[in-house]
Design a protein around this motif. Structure first.
Motif, PDB file in Angstrom:
ATOM      1  N   CYS A 101      -5.922   7.085   2.346  1.00  0.00           N
ATOM      2  CA  CYS A 101      -6.103   6.883   0.921  1.00  0.00           C
ATOM      3  C   CYS A 101      -7.561   6.575   0.607  1.00  0.00           C
ATOM      4  CB  CYS A 101      -5.229   5.734   0.431  1.00  0.00           C
ATOM      5  SG  CYS A 101      -5.468   5.428  -1.319  1.00  0.00           S
ATOM      6  N   CYS A 121       0.888  -1.150   0.000  1.00  0.00           N
ATOM      7  CA  CYS A 121       0.000   0.000   0.000  1.00  0.00           C
ATOM      8  C   CYS A 121       0.927   1.200   0.000  1.00  0.00           C
ATOM      9  CB  CYS A 121      -0.867  -0.050   1.258  1.00  0.00           C
ATOM     10  SG  CYS A 121      -2.166   1.159   1.301  1.00  0.00           S
ATOM     11  N   VAL A 122       0.982   1.894  -1.114  1.00  0.00           N
ATOM     12  CA  VAL A 122       2.066   2.866  -1.279  1.00  0.00           C
ATOM     13  C   VAL A 122       1.828   4.208  -0.602  1.00  0.00           C
ATOM     14  CG1 VAL A 122       3.072   1.909  -3.360  1.00  0.00           C
ATOM     15  CG2 VAL A 122       1.117   3.447  -3.549  1.00  0.00           C
ATOM     16  N   MET A 123       0.586   4.461  -0.191  1.00  0.00           N
ATOM     17  CA  MET A 123       0.340   5.739   0.479  1.00  0.00           C
ATOM     18  C   MET A 123       0.249   5.495   1.976  1.00  0.00           C
ATOM     19  SD  MET A 123      -2.114   7.531  -2.204  1.00  0.00           S
ATOM     20  CE  MET A 123      -1.910   7.151  -3.918  1.00  0.00           C
ATOM     21  N   CYS A 133      -9.875  -2.236   0.339  1.00  0.00           N
ATOM     22  CA  CYS A 133      -9.445  -1.429  -0.785  1.00  0.00           C
ATOM     23  C   CYS A 133      -9.740  -2.284  -2.005  1.00  0.00           C
ATOM     24  CB  CYS A 133      -7.949  -1.149  -0.688  1.00  0.00           C
ATOM     25  SG  CYS A 133      -7.299  -0.465  -2.216  1.00  0.00           S
ATOM     26  N   PRO A 144     -10.627   1.632   2.468  1.00  0.00           N
ATOM     27  CA  PRO A 144     -10.132   0.883   3.632  1.00  0.00           C
ATOM     28  C   PRO A 144     -10.665   1.388   4.970  1.00  0.00           C
ATOM     29  CG  PRO A 144      -8.341   1.326   2.116  1.00  0.00           C
ATOM     30  CD  PRO A 144      -9.535   2.067   1.599  1.00  0.00           C
ATOM     31  N   LEU A 179      -8.530   6.481  -2.784  1.00  0.00           N
ATOM     32  CA  LEU A 179      -8.579   6.188  -4.220  1.00  0.00           C
ATOM     33  C   LEU A 179      -9.661   5.164  -4.554  1.00  0.00           C
ATOM     34  CD1 LEU A 179      -4.887   5.857  -5.502  1.00  0.00           C
ATOM     35  CD2 LEU A 179      -6.654   7.423  -6.316  1.00  0.00           C
ATOM     36  N   THR A 182      -5.796  -2.649  -8.316  1.00  0.00           N
ATOM     37  CA  THR A 182      -5.822  -1.564  -7.326  1.00  0.00           C
ATOM     38  C   THR A 182      -5.412  -0.279  -8.045  1.00  0.00           C
ATOM     39  OG1 THR A 182      -3.828  -2.685  -6.592  1.00  0.00           O
ATOM     40  CG2 THR A 182      -5.502  -2.351  -4.947  1.00  0.00           C
ATOM     41  N   CYS A 187      -3.841   2.404  -7.182  1.00  0.00           N
ATOM     42  CA  CYS A 187      -2.493   2.955  -7.011  1.00  0.00           C
ATOM     43  C   CYS A 187      -1.479   2.230  -7.888  1.00  0.00           C
ATOM     44  CB  CYS A 187      -2.062   2.915  -5.554  1.00  0.00           C
ATOM     45  SG  CYS A 187      -1.882   1.244  -4.932  1.00  0.00           S
TER      46      CYS A 187
HETATM   47  S1  SF4 Z   1      -5.395   2.291  -3.535  1.00  0.00           S
HETATM   48 FE1  SF4 Z   1      -5.492   0.822  -1.839  1.00  0.00          FE
HETATM   49  S2  SF4 Z   1      -3.501  -0.253  -1.869  1.00  0.00           S
HETATM   50 FE2  SF4 Z   1      -3.310   1.604  -3.089  1.00  0.00          FE
HETATM   51  S3  SF4 Z   1      -2.470   3.127  -1.662  1.00  0.00           S
HETATM   52 FE3  SF4 Z   1      -4.717   3.348  -1.665  1.00  0.00          FE
HETATM   53  S4  SF4 Z   1      -5.412   2.044   0.069  1.00  0.00           S
HETATM   54 FE4  SF4 Z   1      -3.309   1.462  -0.430  1.00  0.00          FE
END
Ligand code: SF4
Lengths: 180, 327
Positions: free
Chosen positions: B178, B171-173, B195, B189, B180, B232, B234
């Motif tokens: 997040c 999970c990069v953020m 997610c 989430p 997204l 996903t 991201c």
């Molecule tokens: S889209 Fe999902 S996996 Fe990607 S950074 Fe956001 S919460 Fe994390």
């Protein structure tokens, strides 16, 4: 339990072709009876399916000339073997060795998906619920058969072990070693 | 002291596999919206949780229960009940993110150890110390956005134990910040524990060309021989102007195994493996691998060569933010 880096074995085309003439109705009937027996031993499997316990799953061994339509049917499962791709809410397709390895907990479903050995189509939620429920059930499909065979159990177990070694297909649940 | 391996379990069978493979600690969640891996077919009912904890304790392993989503206004009782049930099941700690729930747990179950979830995104010593002083938090799971020197800097300034992710989906953020996923699916989430929920994911295979869609949007398209990714956002492949590429992150998975000695030097207590949604086969293999690594480190031997690429998303791995480089 290992996800080996070896390629997943496939049924030789000659054998697959020979299986085309197999009558499917008796196979459907015996698989339904067998799955009912598995169901009585693993009731939690159906609880884990939750809202998907009446979905229709298509398990499609891509190296065999038929597909399996499985309806968990709230704990009284029905199985129909059909020619072609089958029809249902979710389709899980891959070589029979991948599907059996998954059922026996030898392979990780996501890893098979990443490597393109497994394809999921249709209702992804239902497919995931089935995969997770089966993984938790610690099934051993050979054991379910040998339990029925009384004095023949031992030789049958040996036969399954021999077949497993020869083909590289997980026909039983691999032992979990106590590492520590 | 040997670094603690903290391993995921989405099912009782995975918990047993983790214990047998040598996990010091297992984290898991109840089968409801109180945890951030609320996936179909996963997680523990109350009886399974009690049995799982008894099994782990019988083998000398600990169990942490993640109650790490944010309570919905008017429905706080669901989360309160989860904390109470974790306490009565004998859990070794709860992993919480919401300050209100932390306050509730500290007030009503002071004897139950409290860890701060990665969902709280506590990424500096002041914030971590605030949680420790206010709610008695004993351990923090650090977000996956910090480099090793930043983790070392945090550890100098806090007594709170630090736990860092070393393997699994990335999970990069800063988690917990997040949204997204909610743009494509209406679910994210923090609110729903998912997610890119499976209910909104679809795959289409057209003669070996695989489309991965989320909420009706194509996030990836891969050819016959290419590794398949999750859809996903991201890690999606986007076109902008003339360029097409992975804007935020490639579909890779985290593997910081070779950084374990540096993480130990940086003062990290525990190494966390991601993947409560994965199988017992994954759990057993990853735990065995990491247990061998920390035991080798303890014995002063070199890190063993890992064998985990096959288990990774995109079958490719990264050290993530630990060794920060920017595109
Ligand atoms: S889209 Fe999902 S996996 Fe990607 S950074 Fe956001 S919460 Fe994390």
């Amino acid at each position: 339990m290992t996800q080996s880096s070896k390629p997943i074995p496939k049924v030789p085309p000659l054998i697959a072709r020979a299986l085309r003439v197999m009558p499917l109705a008796p196979l459907s009937m015996s698989l339904t009876a067998y799955s009912k027996r598995v169901a009585t031993h693993h009731p939690s499997l159906f609880r884990r399916l939750g809202e998907h316990d009446h979905a229709r799953f298509v398990l499609d061994p891509t190296d065999l000339p038929f597909a399996i339509e499985l309806e968990p049917n709230g704990g009284v499962p029905r199985i129909k073997v059909v020619r072609g791709q089958g029809a249902g809410d979710a389709r899980i397709a891959g070589p029979i060795a991948a599907l059996l390895g998954l059922v026996h907990g030898a392979f990780d479903g996501d890893a098979l998906f990443f490597s393109r050995d497994l394809l999921i189509e249709g209702d992804t939620s239902a497919a995931l619920a089935l995969r997770n429920a089966v993984d938790d059930a610690e099934l051993d499909l050979s054991e379910e058969i040998t339990q029925l065979t009384g004095p023949l159990a031992k030789p049958l177990q040996r036969a399954f072990a021999f077949l497993e070694r020869r083909t590289g297909v997980y026909l039983t649940r691999p032992e979990e070693a106590e590492a520590w | 002291m040997v670094m603690e391996i903290v391993c995921p379990a989405g099912t009782p069978a995975a918990l047993r596999a983790a214990v047998k493979a040598g996990a010091h600690t297992i984290y898991c969640g109840f089968a409801d919206e109180t945890n951030a891996r609320n996936f179909p077919g996963l997680n523990f009912d109350r009886a399974e949780m009690r049995e799982g904890i008894a099994f782990a304790h019988g083998h000398g392993s600990k169990v942490l229960i993640a109650i790490n989503t944010f309570p919905r206004a008017g429905d706080e009782a669901i989360w309160h009940r989860a904390v109470a049930d974790a306490a009565s099941s004998g859990a070794d700690a709860v992993i919480l993110a919401d300050p209100g729930l932390l306050a509730y747990a500290a007030r009503n179950h002071p004897e139950l150890r409290r860890h701060l979830s990665v969902q709280a995104a506590a990424a500096n010593a002041d914030m971590i110390n605030f949680y420790a002083e206010t709610f008695g938090v004993k351990r923090v799971v650090l977000p996956r956005v910090l480099s090793v020197p930043e983790i070392a800097a945090i550890n100098v300034e806090t007594e709170v134990e630090t736990e860092v992710f070393v393997f699994g989906g990335l999970c990069v953020m800063a988690e917990g910040r997040c949204s997204l996923s909610s743009y494509a699916t209406g679910r994210s989430p923090n609110m729903n524990g998912v997610c890119s929920p499976a209910s909104h994911v679809e795959y289409y295979d057209d003669n070996g060309i695989l489309d991965a869609r989320l909420g009706g949007y194509t996030i990836h398209r891969v050819g016959k021989e290419e590794a398949a990714p999750y859809p996903t956002l991201c890690k999606g492949c986007f076109s902008a102007g003339d360029a097409t590429g992975h804007l935020f992150e490639d579909p890779v998975s985290l593997n910081a195994e070779q950084l374990i000695p540096q993480l130990q030097k940086a003062g990290v207590t525990a190494l966390k493996i991601e993947g409560r949604q994965r199988s017992r086969s994954y759990v057993a293999q990853v735990v065995r691998n990491f247990r061998a690594a920390v035991d080798a480190l303890e014995a002063g031997q070199p890190m063993p060569e890992g064998m985990l690429a096959r288990l990774s998303e995109g079958q490719a791995m990264t050290t993530g933010a630990y060794k920060k480089t920017w595109r």
